[in-house]
Motif scaffolding. Structure first.
Motif, PDB file in Angstrom:
ATOM      1  N   ALA A  51       0.849  -1.195   0.000  1.00  0.00           N
ATOM      2  CA  ALA A  51       0.000   0.000   0.000  1.00  0.00           C
ATOM      3  C   ALA A  51       0.879   1.236   0.000  1.00  0.00           C
ATOM      4  N   ALA A  52       0.874   1.966  -1.110  1.00  0.00           N
ATOM      5  CA  ALA A  52       1.564   3.246  -1.208  1.00  0.00           C
ATOM      6  C   ALA A  52       0.502   4.339  -1.234  1.00  0.00           C
ATOM      7  N   LYS A  53       0.640   5.303  -0.362  1.00  0.00           N
ATOM      8  CA  LYS A  53      -0.373   6.348  -0.196  1.00  0.00           C
ATOM      9  C   LYS A  53      -0.069   7.522  -1.107  1.00  0.00           C
ATOM     10  N   VAL A  54      -1.059   7.925  -1.905  1.00  0.00           N
ATOM     11  CA  VAL A  54      -0.895   9.055  -2.819  1.00  0.00           C
ATOM     12  C   VAL A  54      -0.927  10.349  -2.021  1.00  0.00           C
ATOM     13  N   LEU A  55       0.140  11.141  -2.151  1.00  0.00           N
ATOM     14  CA  LEU A  55       0.214  12.434  -1.464  1.00  0.00           C
ATOM     15  C   LEU A  55      -0.197  13.576  -2.369  1.00  0.00           C
ATOM     16  N   ARG A  56       0.348  13.616  -3.567  1.00  0.00           N
ATOM     17  CA  ARG A  56       0.074  14.711  -4.498  1.00  0.00           C
ATOM     18  C   ARG A  56      -0.107  14.130  -5.897  1.00  0.00           C
ATOM     19  N   VAL A  57      -0.806  14.869  -6.694  1.00  0.00           N
ATOM     20  CA  VAL A  57      -1.044  14.490  -8.083  1.00  0.00           C
ATOM     21  C   VAL A  57      -0.587  15.632  -8.969  1.00  0.00           C
ATOM     22  N   GLU A  58       0.305  15.346  -9.865  1.00  0.00           N
ATOM     23  CA  GLU A  58       0.704  16.303 -10.896  1.00  0.00           C
ATOM     24  C   GLU A  58       0.157  15.762 -12.209  1.00  0.00           C
ATOM     25  N   SER A  59      -0.818  16.421 -12.729  1.00  0.00           N
ATOM     26  CA  SER A  59      -1.618  15.866 -13.817  1.00  0.00           C
ATOM     27  C   SER A  59      -0.789  15.489 -15.029  1.00  0.00           C
ATOM     28  N   ALA A 110       3.943   9.532  -3.927  1.00  0.00           N
ATOM     29  CA  ALA A 110       3.337   8.620  -2.962  1.00  0.00           C
ATOM     30  C   ALA A 110       4.215   8.500  -1.738  1.00  0.00           C
ATOM     31  N   GLU A 111       3.571   8.252  -0.610  1.00  0.00           N
ATOM     32  CA  GLU A 111       4.276   8.049   0.651  1.00  0.00           C
ATOM     33  C   GLU A 111       4.378   6.561   0.927  1.00  0.00           C
ATOM     34  N   ILE A 112       5.601   6.102   1.141  1.00  0.00           N
ATOM     35  CA  ILE A 112       5.832   4.692   1.440  1.00  0.00           C
ATOM     36  C   ILE A 112       5.749   4.460   2.933  1.00  0.00           C
ATOM     37  N   GLU A 117       9.302   9.104   0.517  1.00  0.00           N
ATOM     38  CA  GLU A 117       8.382   9.321  -0.593  1.00  0.00           C
ATOM     39  C   GLU A 117       8.942   8.694  -1.866  1.00  0.00           C
ATOM     40  N   GLY A 118       8.021   8.475  -2.776  1.00  0.00           N
ATOM     41  CA  GLY A 118       8.395   7.932  -4.078  1.00  0.00           C
ATOM     42  C   GLY A 118       7.655   8.633  -5.178  1.00  0.00           C
ATOM     43  N   PHE A 119       8.181   8.532  -6.391  1.00  0.00           N
ATOM     44  CA  PHE A 119       7.593   9.198  -7.548  1.00  0.00           C
ATOM     45  C   PHE A 119       7.149   8.134  -8.553  1.00  0.00           C
ATOM     46  N   VAL A 120       5.905   8.261  -9.001  1.00  0.00           N
ATOM     47  CA  VAL A 120       5.346   7.361 -10.000  1.00  0.00           C
ATOM     48  C   VAL A 120       5.108   8.171 -11.266  1.00  0.00           C
ATOM     49  N   HIS A 121       5.850   7.885 -12.302  1.00  0.00           N
ATOM     50  CA  HIS A 121       5.648   8.596 -13.566  1.00  0.00           C
ATOM     51  C   HIS A 121       4.289   8.236 -14.137  1.00  0.00           C
ATOM     52  N   ILE A 122       3.706   9.157 -14.897  1.00  0.00           N
ATOM     53  CA  ILE A 122       2.360   8.960 -15.419  1.00  0.00           C
ATOM     54  C   ILE A 122       2.277   7.695 -16.284  1.00  0.00           C
ATOM     55  N   SER A 123       3.409   7.337 -16.923  1.00  0.00           N
ATOM     56  CA  SER A 123       3.402   6.148 -17.774  1.00  0.00           C
ATOM     57  C   SER A 123       3.430   4.868 -16.960  1.00  0.00           C
ATOM     58  N   GLY A 147      16.477  12.215  -3.659  1.00  0.00           N
ATOM     59  CA  GLY A 147      16.144  11.449  -2.467  1.00  0.00           C
ATOM     60  C   GLY A 147      14.789  10.797  -2.574  1.00  0.00           C
ATOM     61  N   LEU A 148      14.381  10.412  -3.792  1.00  0.00           N
ATOM     62  CA  LEU A 148      13.078   9.812  -4.040  1.00  0.00           C
ATOM     63  C   LEU A 148      13.253   8.399  -4.565  1.00  0.00           C
TER      64      LEU A 148
END
Length: 1467
Positions: free
Chosen positions: A448-456, A462-464, A469-475, A509-510
């Motif tokens: 379960a990774a919690k979404v913190l912010r959305v950049e459209s 996401a918060e681990i 924190e981690g970054f999920v690319h839109i792709s 640091g992501l």
């Protein structure tokens, strides 16, 4: 004095004018930051129109208001609003409002837009801050802000480093040891060599860089990165960076270099007390002392590499401003911040600056940097939540990059790890701090990774876990295409999603995450996820000529090499491996550095349950596992385990297999079971023999001590020793055969003949132990040497037949043992006189130095030699003894049909000679050895072996005895008549061609009155062959070998297909035919001068004796004077050699190497020989031909038609000799096109491994085209031949063909073309020169030598000059050749081979005096006595041949003088 306001006319004033000391130097608008509580900015006393560095006289708030007004004016103009009258008034009001109030500072329209860096916004010349994440051999991979990557090629490090690379490439790297003689060797070597990138950089190091190039997506031609196999390296290809100080520090003003200023520099040189630094700033250099260098984390400040890049802080500036003292102290560098500048270009990335927060937004912060410039901080680089920051708060941030230069705008970071220039750390379970990438390795699945912010447009943050924190690319949010993200959909903040860690952005640091279900379910995410030895299933991605590529999962691929396609080598792998098909493989190795997985599809490895050896720790002595042969040598095998681990298998550990057959028995790719027998210093030795199930090794030998008496049984027999299994411990021991032979008083050969596996040995003592190999060495206990009793007064006159005498065995020969009875009398003990029963030790002669007692059975007074016997019936004639093998004294004791036993005396090509009596030997021909056919019969016999046979004939006149080992009733079996009931399917019979029809052959079965039909479809295995032509090759009366296919209604169906038969089916007839010929020609052979060779008369035994000397060496008995070698084949070959085989007529210029044996085989039945022989011989030849099988041995008959050739080629498709004969056969018939077709057929048919055979056909085709073809066809064939064979050989052969066919111009043109293409070959130039000299073009030939020396390597110069000099002697001017040789021996006086060639060339001129001068010159040089002896011998031979007696004596005198002089020099 304040600077004056410039007008437009002043813009052309020079920039080199001296700066006046004012607050604003020459329009730069220098701004000083107050440190005493005053305003953070200061306006100049007078306004300047265009301040340098992008400055302005307005306050930041005024600038914002003006910008907002400009936007409104633009909008009004675009929408054609009528506000022209109000614009000036509104502008004034807004300016006044901004000046009087700042309450609207945080309005959205007034803020600076916070932009993320992406590849489109990266531009050439941008200065950027980054962190090294990978160090490649030729590049650095750098992590950049906002999840970007770049790379630094090795040529973009520093100018000093580039110079080192260029000098290394030119092999002109100077040694610093010459400059600094006081330094030790290790330091000098370190500094003089070009350092590796890993020596001057480390992972995690922060660097300041400049963007030097931006490549398009998918670019692969990137220097240093190469074929990247991981995502990080692939991503770094797009941005190319440079660390060159002159580019990074460009724009830094000399006036800004003050204490506390940080910048990047390169070590330019090393001095006595420190290093000279290069900053890339004109007229400014730095000095780093050894003391300050050691503060930078280096173990020793004196061990920094020249050309290294360092981040330094200025500690002191000289009075003239040209030299700066710097330090690499990390704490000082990290805490130092910039407080004032003279230009915006002096702000470098990575600089710590003070800023004032002017706007807070949910996407980040706006800052006022250095009280004047604009800056932004995105959310990725905030140290805490944005709500914690207030407008007006002062913070210290580090510059990341510059957005733009007009107006200046910087991106900064407040992240704690960037401020401290460290890595993002996390505390793990044991309290240890590790980097975030190590705490969360790639491939970790998050439930379960919690979404913190959305950049459209970019992706999700996401918060681990708290603080991570981690970054999920839109792709990577879904397997489906997602054009944009929304905060109100399934990705709304606070929602939980499963994810997987796919990477780590070190600079930000992501963690890099993916929420794709396919990625989460993917088994292997990277190469290191695959375990060695694991069985996996994959999909065939691609099959190439060199390998098979298998897709495992996602982007992870594996490779299968051709020798691992299957347990056997596949000739057509494309038939087995189809793209898209699934395949089961085993992981052979994982190379993390090269990102490569090596697989195997061998079924043996897939099914193996044995241990897997993939690391040195897995290797343990005694372990049994599977390995793959990857190289075969003459004396050992090289095998490979998993993960590229290798071992050697010595020949003695392979098993009972001839060394010549190792290549056949163990081809590359064969899977073998081995046992590890040792692993020392990284060298693993294994054994195939010891891996057998029956082989059991006891590794613990502690129970055996040196000196212990032991016993055991023979387990294996080797060449020089025997392997013994000790009882009862079962420990292995080695015993030397020589030691055992001495103990038993036998020769090694005799000992080997008598030893057997399983034989017990006692009286052994342990002499050595080898615990590593679990082996002990043993030897027989020594025994006292027996001595002959003294005082014996036996004389030759007193010796009588039957006298019992004693003596010592001195020597063992092929005929028996030589015995020394007294100093004057010797004796011989024959094999047949040892015992009455040959099986009871009769084959073993007494050992050397053993004392024996024997009875005299013969006296030879002339040779002073006695014939002895140790038979019990002779020793004790009064006792009744059972004589198994009676004594044969003469030929009269033999009768035809009598069964006797004897000893094998000699093994020759055509049979054996057996000793059956003292002076009687019998011959056993090959046909009389066995009842059945045995191909390798010689291996079944050895000298002195006891054999039993039947006497066939006794010739008292010639003293010849014939003997047979065959059974008596064999002839009766062979004469039995075959009936139809005896014929079964599969039986092989002999037959005669009775009639030839279009549909087949009628064959009469030999030994019966039965006939059968062989249909034409049963003639050949080749379904595509033209059997009608082969059918015409049969004639009535031909002897054939056929196989019964079936019997139906008394009709017999036969087959002549070669696949039904093997060599053994034809060997008996062949052997009998050859034997009959030998018998017929035997009388002629024996009737000559060598007839006494087979004489069985008394042996010529001589024993020179000396009464005063009892030395054993002086007693010699000549028992080898008789050579019992019956070789009728020599005469047969001699006679056959006169018969010439068919020649290759019709192919001009072709030279085929003669093979006399093949020619004998091809022409053995020529009609000319039959005509020359008499009638009886003709009849015998005719009978022999009838008995030969023409279907199997067509090579005994000269081909006379196309059908004959086709039949021969069915059996020998790889014989270029046959193919070229076939081509030659067509030319007299004007069938040139047919000859060409045959040549191309041959090239396609001959196996590709038979390179020489294929080349022979190509050369024959070139000859054919040269004579019968055109220039176009010849050129076409030549190009094809050059591609298919060694190009240089074909070029030279074509030139030779032209030369032999007297096409001089074409030959010269071809030689020119060859010398141009293969200018590095000395042979090409030499042959070209020889051609020109033979043609008489001397000057052109001589011009070739300097041309060749320009093209050839230096090591070939001497050889080429020598060859040209020899050509001058043979075809040109000998004086010129002499000049060339003089140059050689002058420059290389110790090249004795050149002196020798020079002398040989002078010998051809018969210049005696010149030769004498040469020898005199040679002996003036210093040489070894061995070499001098060779030269004197050569000189003496030449004097005898060309000189006179005076010259010969002169040579001898000089040799004596040289020897005396050499001896005096040594003393």
């Amino acid at each position: 004095m304040a600077a004056q306001k410039r007008t437009l006319e002043d813009s052309t004033s020079t920039l080199k004018a001296k700066k006046p000391r004012t607050e604003i130097d020459k329009g730069k608008g220098k701004i000083r930051t107050s440190t005493t509580g005053q305003a953070s900015h200061a306006l100049p006393t007078e306004e300047v129109d265009f301040p340098r560095g992008g400055g302005t006289s307005f306050t930041p708030l005024e600038v914002k208001a003006i910008r907002a007004e400009a936007v409104k004016e633009a909008n009004a103009e675009l929408f054609k609003e009528d506000i022209s009258k109000k614009s000036k008034t509104k502008k004034k009001k807004n300016v006044d409002a901004v000046a009087s109030s700042s309450t609207n500072a945080t309005e959205g329209k007034d803020r600076i837009r916070i932009e993320h860096l992406n590849y489109k916004r990266v531009n050439i010349g941008m200065k950027i801050f980054g962190q090294i994440v990978h160090i490649l051999p030729l590049a650095l991979v750098v992590s950049l802000p906002n999840q970007l990557y770049g790379h630094v090629p090795i040529t973009n490090i520093s100018s000093q480093f580039t110079d080192l690379l260029e000098r290394m490439d030119a092999q002109d790297l100077p040694s610093e040891a010459e400059e600094e003689e006081e330094e030790d060797t290790e330091d000098t070597k370190m500094r003089s060599a070009v350092p590796e990138l890993s020596d001057i950089f480390h992972v995690g190091q922060y660097v300041r860089a400049v963007v030097s190039a931006v490549h398009l997506p998918g670019t692969t031609d990137v220097s240093g990165v190469g074929k990247a196999r991981d995502e990080v390296s692939r991503a770094s290809r797009r941005v190319e960076l440079a660390l060159l100080p002159d580019r990074v520090n460009s724009g830094v003003q000399k006036s800004d270099l003050k204490a506390g200023f940080t910048l990047t520099g390169a070590i330019k040189s090393r001095e006595d007390h420190g290093y000279i630094m290069d900053f890339g700033i004109q007229e400014v250099s730095g000095f780093l002392s050894f003391k300050d260098a050691s503060r930078g984390g280096a173990v020793d400040g004196t061990r920094l590499y020249t050309s290294s890049i360092l981040d330094v802080i200025i500690t002191k500036v000289s009075a003239n401003g040209r030299t700066c003292a710097v330090s690499t102290d990390p704490s000082s560098f990290t805490s130092s911040h910039l407080s004032e500048i003279s230009s915006v270009t002096s702000v470098l990335p990575g600089t710590l600056v003070q800023g004032l927060i002017t706007n807070v937004h949910n996407t980040g912060l706006n800052l006022q940097v250095l009280g004047f410039f604009d800056g932004t901080i995105d959310q990725f680089h905030l140290d805490k939540a944005g709500s914690s920051y207030k407008v007006g708060k002062k913070v210290k941030a580090r510059v990341l990059y510059d957005h733009s230069s007009s107006p200046p705008k910087f991106a900064l970071s407040l992240a704690d790890h960037i401020i401290k220039l460290g890595s993002r750390l996390k505390k793990i379970g044991n309290g240890q701090l590790v980097s975030l990438g190590e705490a969360f390795p790639i491939g970790t699945i998050l439930e379960a990774a919690k979404v913190l912010r959305v950049e459209s447009e970019r992706g999700l943050i996401a918060e681990i876990e708290p603080g991570v924190e981690g970054f999920v690319h839109i792709s990577h949010t879904s397997d489906d295409h997602v054009p944009s993200l929304s905060s109100i959909g399934s990705w709304k903040p606070g929602s939980l999603h499963p994810a997987r860690i796919t990477g780590y952005f070190a600079f930000d640091g992501l963690l890099q995450l993916s929420m794709k279900p396919s990625i989460i379910q993917q088994k292997y995410l990277q190469v290191t996820d695959v375990a060695v030895g694991e069985i996996i299933k994959g999909t065939i991605k691609k099959l190439t000529d060199n390998c098979l590529i298998v897709s495992l999962s996602g982007g992870v691929d594996g490779i299968v090499w051709p020798n691992h396609y299957a347990d056997i080598m596949l000739k057509h792998p494309a038939k087995r491996f189809k793209e898209g098909a699934s395949i089961k493989c085993k992981v052979l190795g994982v190379d993390a550095e090269r990102k490569r997985i090596v697989l195997s599809a061998k079924k043996t490895l897939l099914d193996s349950t044995l241990p897997i050896l993939s690391t040195p720790e897995d290797v343990k002595q005694g372990i049994v596992t599977h390995a793959v042969v990857f190289r075969t040598h003459e004396k050992h095998l090289m095998v490979e385990f998993f993960n590229n681990m290798k071992a050697i298998v010595p020949a003695k550990e392979i098993g009972e297999l001839p060394k010549s057959r190792l290549y056949e028995a163990f081809p590359v790719g064969k899977v073998v079971k081995i046992r590890i027998i040792s692993a020392e210093d990284g060298r693993i030795t294994a054994s195939i023999k010891q891996a057998a199930p029956s082989f059991d090794i006891i590794t613990d030998i502690s129970s055996i001590e040196i000196g212990n008496s032991v016993e055991g049984k023979i387990a294996e027999l080797h060449k020089d020793n025997v392997l013994i299994t000790l009882e009862p411990t079962k420990i292995r021991a080695l015993l030397s055969l020589k030691n055992l032979a001495n103990h038993r008083s036998q020769t090694v050969a005799q000992l080997k003949a008598g030893l057997q596996v399983g034989e017990s040995l006692d009286e052994l003592v342990v002499v050595s132990r080898n615990p590593e190999k679990s082996l002990v060495l043993v030897a027989n206990k020594p025994k006292a040497k027996p001595t002959l009793a003294k005082g014996s007064n036996i004389t030759l006159e007193s010796v009588t037949i039957g006298l019992l005498v004693g003596g010592r065995v001195t020597r063992l020969t092929r005929s028996g043992a030589l015995v020394k009875i007294t100093s004057q009398i010797g004796g011989i003990l024959h094999f047949t006189d040892i015992a009455d029963d040959f099986d009871a030790g009769g084959s073993q002669l007494p050992g050397v130095d053993s004392i024996i007692r024997a009875v005299v059975v013969g006296i030879d007074k002339d040779k002073r030699q006695l014939t002895l016997s140790t038979r019990r019936s002779r020793m004790k004639p009064d006792e009744k003894q059972a004589v198994v093998d009676r004594e044969i004294k003469s030929l009269g004791d033999l009768e035809v049909g009598q069964t006797v036993r004897g000893f094998v005396k000699n093994i020759i090509d055509h049979g054996l000679f057996v000793t059956i009596g003292r002076d009687i030997d019998a011959r056993v021909q090959i046909r009389e050895l066995f009842d059945e056919f045995v191909k390798e019969w010689q291996g079944r016999f050895q000298e002195h072996q006891v054999v039993k046979g039947r006497i066939l004939s006794v010739n008292l006149e010639t003293k010849k005895v014939e003997m047979s080992f065959r059974s008596k009733d064999l002839a009766q079996k062979q004469s039995s008549t075959i009936t139809i009931n005896d014929l079964r399917e599969g039986r092989k019979v002999d037959g005669l061609v009775k009639r030839v029809e279009d549909y087949g052959l009628f064959i009469q079965i030999v030994g019966s009155k039965l006939s059968g039909l062989c249909h034409k479809s049963q003639l050949s295995d080749n379904t595509e062959a033209d059997v009608s032509i082969a059918l015409k090759g049969f004639r009535e009366g031909d002897t054939v070998k056929a196989m019964v296919l079936g019997v139906e209604n008394k009709r017999i169906a036969l087959s002549l297909k070669p696949s039904h038969f093997n060599e053994e089916d034809f060997a008996d007839e062949e052997d009998e035919s050859i034997t009959r010929n030998e018998e017929q020609e035997e009388d002629d052979i024996q009737g000559g001068d060598d007839g006494d060779v087979l004489s069985n008369g008394p042996q010529d035994i001589e024993m020179p004796l000396d009464a005063e000397d009892e030395s054993e060496e002086e007693m010699e008995i000549d028992v080898d004077g008789i050579q019992l070698e019956y070789q009728p084949q020599a005469a047969a070959l001699k006679k056959a050699s006169s018969t010439q085989g068919p020649t290759l007529a019709g192919i001009g210029g072709f030279q085929w190497p003669s093979n006399p044996i093949e020619e004998v085989d091809q022409g053995v039945d020529s009609s000319s020989d039959e005509e020359e022989n008499d009638k009886p011989l003709k009849k015998r030849r005719k009978r022999k031909e009838i008995e030969q099988d023409l279907t199997a041995d067509m090579h005994t008959k000269t081909p006379e038609s196309n059908a004959d050739f086709e039949r021969l080629l069915l059996g020998s498709p790889n014989s270029s000799y046959l193919w070229i004969q076939y081509m030659s056969f067509q030319l007299p018939l004007s069938e040139v096109d047919k000859a060409r077709e045959i040549a191309h057929r041959a090239i396609k048919t001959i196996n590709f491994r038979e390179e020489q055979e294929r080349m022979n056909v190509w050369i024959a085709l070139l000859n054919l085209e040269n004579v019968y073809g055109t220039d176009e066809t010849l050129d076409s064939v030549f190009k094809e031949a050059a591609r298919a064979n060694d190009s240089k050989t074909i070029h030279l052969r074509l030139a030779t063909i032209f030369e032999q066919s007297e096409k001089q111009e074409k030959a010269e043109e071809q030689y020119k073309r060859t010398s141009k293409k293969f200018g590095q070959s000395s042979k090409v130039w030499t042959l070209f020169g020889q051609f020109l000299l033979k043609r008489g073009d001397v000057e052109e030939a001589r011009k070739l030598l300097p041309r060749s020396l320009q093209s050839l390597e230096k090591r070939k110069h001497l050889k080429t000059i020598c060859q040209f000099a020899q050509l001058e002697y043979k075809h040109g001017d000998p004086e010129r050749g002499k000049t060339l040789f003089e140059g050689i021996v002058d420059s290389h006086p110790k090249r004795w081979d050149m002196w020798s060639i020079y002398m040989d060339m002078e010998t051809t001129q018969r210049n005696v005096q010149g030769l004498r001068n040469l020898f005199d010159r040679v002996f003036t040089l210093k040489m070894t006595s061995h070499k001098a002896k060779a030269f004197f011998k050569k000189w003496l031979e030449l004097e005898k041949r060309l000189g006179d007696e005076e010259g010969t004596e002169n040579v001898k005198n000089k040799a004596i003088e040289w020897t005396q002089r050499a001896a005096s020099n040594e003393s």
